[in-house]
Write a protein that holds these residues in place. Structure first.
Motif, PDB file in Angstrom:
ATOM      1  N   ASP A   1      38.020  23.616 109.491  1.00 55.37           N
ATOM      2  CA  ASP A   1      37.801  24.855 110.219  1.00 55.37           C
ATOM      3  C   ASP A   1      37.669  26.000 109.223  1.00 55.37           C
ATOM      4  O   ASP A   1      37.690  25.792 108.018  1.00 55.37           O
ATOM      5  N   ALA A   2      37.533  27.207 109.732  1.00 59.00           N
ATOM      6  CA  ALA A   2      37.408  28.378 108.872  1.00 59.00           C
ATOM      7  C   ALA A   2      38.254  29.506 109.434  1.00 59.00           C
ATOM      8  O   ALA A   2      38.404  29.637 110.648  1.00 59.00           O
ATOM      9  N   LEU A   3      38.813  30.335 108.548  1.00 59.90           N
ATOM     10  CA  LEU A   3      39.655  31.431 108.989  1.00 59.90           C
ATOM     11  C   LEU A   3      39.455  32.624 108.062  1.00 59.90           C
ATOM     12  O   LEU A   3      39.459  32.480 106.839  1.00 59.90           O
ATOM     13  N   ILE A   4      39.258  33.797 108.660  1.00 62.96           N
ATOM     14  CA  ILE A   4      39.055  35.034 107.913  1.00 62.96           C
ATOM     15  C   ILE A   4      40.053  36.063 108.415  1.00 62.96           C
ATOM     16  O   ILE A   4      40.298  36.169 109.619  1.00 62.96           O
ATOM     17  N   SER A   5      40.631  36.837 107.506  1.00 62.81           N
ATOM     18  CA  SER A   5      41.589  37.867 107.905  1.00 62.81           C
ATOM     19  C   SER A   5      40.991  38.760 108.980  1.00 62.81           C
ATOM     20  O   SER A   5      39.832  39.182 108.871  1.00 62.81           O
TER      21      SER A   5
ATOM     22  N   VAL B   1      45.174  27.631 105.241  1.00 61.66           N
ATOM     23  CA  VAL B   1      45.226  26.354 104.523  1.00 61.66           C
ATOM     24  C   VAL B   1      45.048  25.184 105.504  1.00 61.66           C
ATOM     25  O   VAL B   1      44.258  24.272 105.260  1.00 61.66           O
ATOM     26  N   ARG B   2      45.767  25.233 106.592  1.00 61.14           N
ATOM     27  CA  ARG B   2      45.656  24.153 107.580  1.00 61.14           C
ATOM     28  C   ARG B   2      44.268  24.112 108.210  1.00 61.14           C
ATOM     29  O   ARG B   2      43.715  23.036 108.454  1.00 61.14           O
ATOM     30  N   ALA B   3      43.704  25.293 108.479  1.00 62.27           N
ATOM     31  CA  ALA B   3      42.369  25.340 109.067  1.00 62.27           C
ATOM     32  C   ALA B   3      41.336  24.748 108.110  1.00 62.27           C
ATOM     33  O   ALA B   3      40.478  23.957 108.513  1.00 62.27           O
ATOM     34  N   ALA B   4      41.422  25.130 106.834  1.00 60.12           N
ATOM     35  CA  ALA B   4      40.476  24.605 105.845  1.00 60.12           C
ATOM     36  C   ALA B   4      40.591  23.093 105.735  1.00 60.12           C
ATOM     37  O   ALA B   4      39.588  22.375 105.697  1.00 60.12           O
TER      38      ALA B   4
ATOM     39  N   GLY C   1      30.182  29.270  99.728  1.00 63.18           N
ATOM     40  CA  GLY C   1      30.745  28.045 100.291  1.00 63.18           C
ATOM     41  C   GLY C   1      32.202  28.115 100.685  1.00 63.18           C
ATOM     42  O   GLY C   1      32.772  27.109 101.123  1.00 63.18           O
ATOM     43  N   ALA C   2      32.850  29.283 100.561  1.00 67.86           N
ATOM     44  CA  ALA C   2      34.254  29.401 100.955  1.00 67.86           C
ATOM     45  C   ALA C   2      34.400  29.178 102.458  1.00 67.86           C
ATOM     46  O   ALA C   2      33.539  29.560 103.242  1.00 67.86           O
TER      47      ALA C   2
ATOM     48  N   ARG D   1      31.608  25.456 115.684  1.00 70.67           N
ATOM     49  CA  ARG D   1      32.416  24.530 114.890  1.00 70.67           C
ATOM     50  C   ARG D   1      33.807  25.027 114.550  1.00 70.67           C
ATOM     51  O   ARG D   1      34.688  24.226 114.249  1.00 70.67           O
ATOM     52  N   ASN D   2      34.021  26.335 114.582  1.00 75.35           N
ATOM     53  CA  ASN D   2      35.308  26.850 114.124  1.00 75.35           C
ATOM     54  C   ASN D   2      35.594  28.228 114.702  1.00 75.35           C
ATOM     55  O   ASN D   2      34.807  28.779 115.481  1.00 75.35           O
ATOM     56  N   ARG D   3      36.737  28.797 114.291  1.00 78.39           N
ATOM     57  CA  ARG D   3      37.205  30.083 114.825  1.00 78.39           C
ATOM     58  C   ARG D   3      36.272  31.226 114.458  1.00 78.39           C
ATOM     59  O   ARG D   3      36.071  32.160 115.237  1.00 78.39           O
ATOM     60  N   VAL D   4      35.712  31.182 113.248  1.00 77.42           N
ATOM     61  CA  VAL D   4      34.789  32.240 112.843  1.00 77.42           C
ATOM     62  C   VAL D   4      33.555  32.237 113.739  1.00 77.42           C
ATOM     63  O   VAL D   4      33.081  33.295 114.170  1.00 77.42           O
TER      64      VAL D   4
END
Length: 217
Positions: free
Chosen positions: A125-129, A118-121, A100-101, A199-202
């Motif tokens: 939204d979602a963000l992965i390195s 942090v802002r994306a969450a 669920g991360a 829905r998001n960047r990922v």
């Protein structure tokens, strides 16, 4: 409105460093720190922070267990969890995301990406390195996949933004690279999400992989 953050890491120096990075931002406030997984779960359920930054390797309950407890399937009121770690092992990445991360950020990715995560969450939204994204998406899209076309063609500028997102650029970095304002970047991303039905960047990056566009980028 200030984004409230809980930090969970068993190393006090790491927590202190993360706090300095985050609280240097006018819109982020660290409301609690936890030195182990059980404490993180207890504090998060009591305080209900906007975002929980959780390390993977912690005593009493590891970051994957914490993620499942706070954001996993069956949780009635899930919290937003971003895993922040020095370990990019596949089992951690997949375990965190399945648990669920909404983000997975390497500690050496730099302050800008941490703040962006942090802002994306907080924004849903979602963000992965970027160092993790290609391997993750190759795993997700490992079978033969048909070419996916957007409902509406992307403009040349939107395609540039997609390329930047795939390279792991933050919104601020995209704005600087393309010589446009931050609000314009956000507008392009919203338009891209609408056209692609994601829905998001990922998911934007996943679409790029599934569409086999990266072969030419």
């Amino acid at each position: 409105m200030t984004i409230s953050v809980l930090l969970a890491d068993d190393q006090a120096m790491v927590r202190a460093s993360l706090r300095v990075i985050l609280e240097d931002q006018p819109d982020i406030s660290v409301v609690a720190e936890a030195a182990d997984g059980d404490e993180a779960i207890t504090l998060a359920r009591r305080l209900r922070p906007d975002v929980c930054l959780v390390d993977v390797q912690m005593p009493r309950a590891d970051g994957i267990e914490v993620t499942r407890a706070l954001a996993g399937p069956g949780v009635s009121a899930p919290l937003k969890v971003v895993v922040v770690t020095t370990f990019d092992l596949d089992e951690y990445v997949y375990g965190a995301l399945r648990g669920g991360a909404v983000g997975f950020v390497m500690k050496d990715a730099g302050p800008a990406l941490l703040v962006e995560a942090v802002r994306a969450a907080n924004a849903g939204d979602a963000l992965i390195s970027p160092s993790i994204t290609p391997r993750l998406l190759r795993h997700v899209t490992s079978g033969a996949t048909p070419l996916r076309r957007p409902a509406q063609p992307l403009s040349a500028r939107e395609a540039e933004v997609v390329r930047a997102i795939v390279r792991g650029r933050t919104n601020q970095e995209i704005a600087a690279e393309l010589f446009i304002s931050l609000s314009t970047v956000k507008g392009h991303i919203s338009a891209i999400q609408l056209k692609l039905g994601v829905r998001n960047r990922v998911e934007i990056t996943s679409w790029a992989w599934e569409s086999r566009l990266l072969d030419n980028w």
